[in-house]
Design an enzyme around this catalytic site. Structure first.
Site, PDB file in Angstrom:
ATOM      1  N   GLU A  12       0.842  -1.205   0.000  1.00  0.00           N
ATOM      2  CA  GLU A  12       0.000   0.000   0.000  1.00  0.00           C
ATOM      3  C   GLU A  12       0.879   1.257   0.000  1.00  0.00           C
ATOM      4  O   GLU A  12       0.588   2.239  -0.676  1.00  0.00           O
ATOM      5  CB  GLU A  12      -0.926   0.012   1.223  1.00  0.00           C
ATOM      6  CG  GLU A  12      -1.923  -1.134   1.294  1.00  0.00           C
ATOM      7  CD  GLU A  12      -3.017  -1.078   0.229  1.00  0.00           C
ATOM      8  OE1 GLU A  12      -3.074  -0.108  -0.536  1.00  0.00           O
ATOM      9  OE2 GLU A  12      -3.792  -2.037   0.157  1.00  0.00           O
ATOM     10  N   TYR A  29      -5.501  -1.906  11.580  1.00  0.00           N
ATOM     11  CA  TYR A  29      -6.667  -2.290  12.388  1.00  0.00           C
ATOM     12  C   TYR A  29      -6.770  -3.817  12.495  1.00  0.00           C
ATOM     13  O   TYR A  29      -7.034  -4.363  13.575  1.00  0.00           O
ATOM     14  CB  TYR A  29      -7.917  -1.690  11.733  1.00  0.00           C
ATOM     15  CG  TYR A  29      -9.244  -2.114  12.293  1.00  0.00           C
ATOM     16  CD1 TYR A  29      -9.534  -1.982  13.660  1.00  0.00           C
ATOM     17  CD2 TYR A  29     -10.246  -2.632  11.466  1.00  0.00           C
ATOM     18  CE1 TYR A  29     -10.784  -2.370  14.165  1.00  0.00           C
ATOM     19  CE2 TYR A  29     -11.480  -3.013  11.962  1.00  0.00           C
ATOM     20  CZ  TYR A  29     -11.747  -2.882  13.301  1.00  0.00           C
ATOM     21  OH  TYR A  29     -12.967  -3.254  13.807  1.00  0.00           O
ATOM     22  N   HIS A  37      -8.971   1.447  -9.104  1.00  0.00           N
ATOM     23  CA  HIS A  37      -7.591   1.853  -9.415  1.00  0.00           C
ATOM     24  C   HIS A  37      -7.104   1.128 -10.675  1.00  0.00           C
ATOM     25  O   HIS A  37      -6.505   1.725 -11.565  1.00  0.00           O
ATOM     26  CB  HIS A  37      -6.643   1.518  -8.256  1.00  0.00           C
ATOM     27  CG  HIS A  37      -7.052   2.128  -6.952  1.00  0.00           C
ATOM     28  ND1 HIS A  37      -6.454   1.806  -5.747  1.00  0.00           N
ATOM     29  CD2 HIS A  37      -8.016   3.043  -6.661  1.00  0.00           C
ATOM     30  CE1 HIS A  37      -7.035   2.504  -4.776  1.00  0.00           C
ATOM     31  NE2 HIS A  37      -7.973   3.255  -5.311  1.00  0.00           N
ATOM     32  N   HIS A  82      -6.298   2.060   3.209  1.00  0.00           N
ATOM     33  CA  HIS A  82      -6.003   0.621   3.219  1.00  0.00           C
ATOM     34  C   HIS A  82      -4.899   0.305   4.230  1.00  0.00           C
ATOM     35  O   HIS A  82      -4.958  -0.705   4.929  1.00  0.00           O
ATOM     36  CB  HIS A  82      -5.585   0.136   1.822  1.00  0.00           C
ATOM     37  CG  HIS A  82      -6.640   0.345   0.779  1.00  0.00           C
ATOM     38  ND1 HIS A  82      -6.411   0.214  -0.573  1.00  0.00           N
ATOM     39  CD2 HIS A  82      -7.959   0.695   0.893  1.00  0.00           C
ATOM     40  CE1 HIS A  82      -7.538   0.462  -1.235  1.00  0.00           C
ATOM     41  NE2 HIS A  82      -8.474   0.762  -0.366  1.00  0.00           N
ATOM     42  N   GLU A 133      -9.591  -1.202  -5.254  1.00  0.00           N
ATOM     43  CA  GLU A 133      -8.478  -1.581  -6.139  1.00  0.00           C
ATOM     44  C   GLU A 133      -8.971  -1.821  -7.566  1.00  0.00           C
ATOM     45  O   GLU A 133      -8.241  -1.610  -8.525  1.00  0.00           O
ATOM     46  CB  GLU A 133      -7.739  -2.824  -5.623  1.00  0.00           C
ATOM     47  CG  GLU A 133      -7.153  -2.711  -4.226  1.00  0.00           C
ATOM     48  CD  GLU A 133      -6.127  -1.605  -4.041  1.00  0.00           C
ATOM     49  OE1 GLU A 133      -5.861  -0.843  -4.993  1.00  0.00           O
ATOM     50  OE2 GLU A 133      -5.597  -1.472  -2.925  1.00  0.00           O
ATOM     51  N   GLU A 155      -5.293   4.576  -0.647  1.00  0.00           N
ATOM     52  CA  GLU A 155      -4.171   3.714  -0.249  1.00  0.00           C
ATOM     53  C   GLU A 155      -3.847   3.935   1.232  1.00  0.00           C
ATOM     54  O   GLU A 155      -3.523   2.994   1.958  1.00  0.00           O
ATOM     55  CB  GLU A 155      -2.925   3.961  -1.113  1.00  0.00           C
ATOM     56  CG  GLU A 155      -3.121   3.867  -2.628  1.00  0.00           C
ATOM     57  CD  GLU A 155      -3.664   2.533  -3.146  1.00  0.00           C
ATOM     58  OE1 GLU A 155      -3.945   1.629  -2.343  1.00  0.00           O
ATOM     59  OE2 GLU A 155      -3.852   2.412  -4.369  1.00  0.00           O
ATOM     60  N   GLU A 181      -1.161  -3.716  -8.734  1.00  0.00           N
ATOM     61  CA  GLU A 181      -2.577  -3.761  -8.353  1.00  0.00           C
ATOM     62  C   GLU A 181      -3.295  -4.884  -9.099  1.00  0.00           C
ATOM     63  O   GLU A 181      -4.167  -5.558  -8.557  1.00  0.00           O
ATOM     64  CB  GLU A 181      -3.243  -2.410  -8.641  1.00  0.00           C
ATOM     65  CG  GLU A 181      -2.483  -1.259  -8.003  1.00  0.00           C
ATOM     66  CD  GLU A 181      -3.373  -0.243  -7.305  1.00  0.00           C
ATOM     67  OE1 GLU A 181      -4.511  -0.570  -6.949  1.00  0.00           O
ATOM     68  OE2 GLU A 181      -2.894   0.887  -7.113  1.00  0.00           O
TER      69      GLU A 181
HETATM   70 FE   LIG Z   1      -4.695   0.686  -5.185  1.00  0.00          FE
HETATM   71 FE   LIG Z   2      -4.661  -0.157  -1.823  1.00  0.00          FE
END
Ligand SMILES: [Fe+2]
Ligand SMILES: [Fe+2]
Length: 324
Positions: A76, A116, A212, A110, A209, A107, A175
């Site tokens: 990421e 988390y 993206h 993420h 993603e 990102e 990705e």
């Molecule tokens: Fe991404």
């Molecule tokens: Fe990502």
């Protein structure tokens, strides 16, 4: 060669909020799609995942989870770095820039999500975030990806071919290949009714993603259509070699990440999925497929092929949008 001042002016060009020909470009549409997908990791409770992690998940599954998290925590940041230090700087189209700003935020979201997950499962944060230093298979993928960022970051001006190479390295490979093979495992837990909270977070990330990936694929198709001279035979061979190297690195990673089969999968199944995905990215760019293997995980298609977005990375190279 432009001066630093000219380059800075180009890089800081303001984003116009006027649509071209009355239509939004794909960059703007995907920016809006990204905003419509907004989510926050703590919306999903991981309390039950923690209980299952402690009581039902095998040691081998824990081993794989650790590797998967180790890779994603690094990856990421690598994507965010590529946008910040290379891609944004060398992108002229204002709507593409708008999209990249949104992507950079996602990102970061993420990265916070993986943090988390680590905290919820009681895993050692430093150990996982440092796996790019301690695990050679992750370090190798990191090094492979960083070459695309490093080669552009100090340049004041780049060719369309250099820009294409960066997009290929980060969207088709990072990705489009590495993330999707990670999703295979992440979503497999949910399919087995295990770690469903984490699987839900993966679904959210997958949706981002996919947007993206759609942006990158569309951007590459746009570059080819506008500059067909980019795709020389030599450059096509280079792209094919990059994809092959990426699959080899993923195969080496699978050797250590899943030394034994998990969740009904083994290394060969995983490798075949990577090869299938690699070919899909190649053919979506009208490049020759390399492996020509069947998809070993057809169940995943219903989860990864989001109908509203699939056209952005599967459409033929001639259906790119012309407004940008
Ligand atoms: Fe991404
Ligand atoms: Fe990502």
């Amino acid at each position: 060669m432009s001066t630093m001042v000219e380059q800075t002016k180009k890089a800081t060009k303001l984003i116009p909020f006027e649509l071209k020909n009355g239509q939004p470009s794909f960059g703007f549409k995907l920016y809006q799609q990204g905003c419509a997908n907004s989510w926050f990791p703590k919306e999903i409770s991981l309390a039950q995942d923690k209980q299952e992690y402690d009581g039902k998940i095998s040691e081998m599954e824990k081993h794989y989870l650790k590797y998967m998290l180790g890779f994603f925590c690094t990856a990421e940041s690598l994507v965010a770095n590529n946008i910040s230090y290379a891609l944004y700087k060398h992108t002229e189209d204002p709507e593409w820039k708008l999209f990249l700003l949104r992507q950079a935020y996602e990102e970061a979201n993420h990265t916070v999500t993986f943090l988390y997950v680590l905290e919820s499962l009681g895993l050692n944060r430093e150990e996982i975030f440092d796996m790019y230093k301690t695990e050679p298979a992750i370090a190798a993928k990191k090094e492979f990806e960083e070459q695309f960022t490093v080669s552009l970051m100090d340049e004041t001006e780049i060719t369309k071919q250099q820009l294409f190479r960066n997009l290929f390295g980060f969207y088709a490979i990072m990705e489009g290949l590495y993330f999707f093979s990670g999703f295979l495992i992440g979503l497999s837990f949910g399919r087995r009714q295990l770690l469903k909270g984490i699987a839900s977070l993966f679904q959210y990330i997958l949706r981002d993603e996919t947007v993206h990936l759609g942006f990158g694929m569309q951007a590459m198709r746009h570059l080819i259509a506008e500059n067909p001279e980019i795709l020389t035979e030599e450059f096509k061979a280079e792209l094919s070699n990059l994809m092959k190297q990426a699959v080899i690195l993923e195969s080496n990673y699978a050797e250590v990440a899943m030394p034994e089969g998990i969740l009904g999968m083994n290394k060969n199944y995983y490798l075949q999925y990577c090869q299938y995905i690699a070919d899909r990215r190649m053919t979506a760019l009208n490049l020759e497929p390399i492996y020509r293997v069947a998809n070993p995980a057809p169940w995943l298609v219903t989860q990864t092929d989001l109908p509203e977005l699939v056209s952005f990375f599967e459409a033929s190279a001639t259906t790119y949008e012309t407004q940008v």
